[in-house]
Design an enzyme around this catalytic site. Structure first.
Site, mmCIF file in Angstrom:
data_model
loop_
_atom_site.group_PDB
_atom_site.id
_atom_site.type_symbol
_atom_site.label_atom_id
_atom_site.label_comp_id
_atom_site.label_asym_id
_atom_site.label_seq_id
_atom_site.Cartn_x
_atom_site.Cartn_y
_atom_site.Cartn_z
ATOM 1 N N ASP A 100 1.409 2.483 -5.491
ATOM 2 C CA ASP A 100 0.768 1.629 -4.483
ATOM 3 C C ASP A 100 -0.008 0.478 -5.105
ATOM 4 O O ASP A 100 -0.695 -0.251 -4.392
ATOM 5 C CB ASP A 100 -0.175 2.461 -3.605
ATOM 6 C CG ASP A 100 -1.376 2.989 -4.387
ATOM 7 O OD1 ASP A 100 -1.160 3.732 -5.362
ATOM 8 O OD2 ASP A 100 -2.519 2.663 -4.021
ATOM 9 N N ASP B 91 2.928 7.926 -8.602
ATOM 10 C CA ASP B 91 1.500 7.785 -8.805
ATOM 11 C C ASP B 91 0.807 8.882 -7.987
ATOM 12 O O ASP B 91 1.464 9.616 -7.240
ATOM 13 C CB ASP B 91 1.070 6.394 -8.330
ATOM 14 C CG ASP B 91 -0.412 6.146 -8.473
ATOM 15 O OD1 ASP B 91 -0.951 6.387 -9.563
ATOM 16 O OD2 ASP B 91 -1.032 5.723 -7.485
#
Length: 282
Positions: free
Chosen positions: A199, A23
């Site tokens: 996350d 990400d």
């Protein structure tokens, strides 16, 4: 006389892991994932003179940004205040307007959050030395990630693949399509030999749905919500409290591993390699 100089890089063996997909905000750049959250607050305020909190803005983090705005509007706390202020729940036209306000604000400020966090570049470069391809996907739309990725490249971060949430007709998380587009574009032969690092819970669900190993980050990302300065200055008690806060949320998405930051990834890589060699799959 043998003049060949060997170092730890040339001694590295090729990994059985084919790709690691990262990400962006809260994972490789933007410690604490502040670029999107602060802009959500600003977009609601500027478009409708309506106040949401940073905590409310963080709840759906990881979704595509239009879906994120919709999800914020559906939070009980936000919906009740919206009903009080406007007499009806948020509708599609409201979401569209906030999104159109959000995008230029995000484009103008995302460059300020492009610096790689902690030891990210060293970790990623070491993966490359082992023959591992570097993929990436994001909840940002293409017009935002193009600006962010160009700025990050100036710091030295250049993944082999970038997939934005609006690149695909059904690309939004928690569906697996962005992760799988990385697999296709990187030429990966076995999805089980991929690791996804994220996350947010939608990002972990995405990679679980794609059949990959999943690694959730506890302290650098959205759920802990720490600035880098707060992270550096925190004592063990404060860090443990932040870990527990993030773990309570991220556990729901069933990641295979949970670590503090990208700096802890090398140890996880070694364990996954052992499990793959032993015949395990995610």
């Amino acid at each position: 006389m043998n003049n060949k100089i060997q170092n730890k890089e040339t001694d590295k063996k090729k990994s059985v892991v084919e790709a690691v997909i990262f990400d962006w905000a809260g994972t490789v750049v933007d410690f604490g994932s502040f670029a999107p959250t602060t802009i959500f607050v600003e977009a609601f305020q500027k478009e409708y003179d309506f106040t949401i909190t940073i905590a409310e803005a963080r709840v759906p983090m990881g979704l595509g940004k239009w879906d994120h705005i919709k999800a914020v509007g559906e939070l009980d706390s936000v919906n009740q205040r919206w009903l009080t202020q406007f007499g009806t729940s948020m509708n599609k036209a409201n979401i569209d307007q906030i999104y159109q306000r959000f995008i230029p604000l995000q484009k103008s400020k995302v460059i300020d959050h492009a610096q790689p966090i902690l030891n990210a570049l060293n970790v990623i470069n070491d993966l490359k030395v082992q023959g591992i391809k570097i993929g990436s996907c994001t909840g940002y739309p293409r017009e935002v990630i193009d600006i962010l990725s160009q700025a990050a490249a100036e710091y030295g971060y250049q993944p082999d693949c970038i997939v934005a949430t609006d690149d695909l007709a059904h690309g939004g998380r928690p569906a697996p399509f962005m992760a799988l587009k990385n697999v296709i574009d990187l030429g990966v032969s076995n999805v089980a030999h991929c690791i996804k690092v994220d996350d947010s819970t939608p990002g972990i669900y995405e990679s679980n749905n794609a059949g990959m190993w999943t690694v959730a980050l506890l302290l650098s990302g959205n759920e802990a919500g720490l600035t880098y300065q707060q992270y550096k200055e925190a004592d063990d008690k404060a860090l443990n409290k932040a870990r527990q806060k993030a773990r309570l949320v991220l556990t729901k998405s069933n990641p295979h591993y949970m670590i503090d930051t990208i700096d802890d990834l090398p140890g996880i890589l070694v364990d996954i390699e052992k499990r793959l060699i032993a015949g395990e799959r995610p």
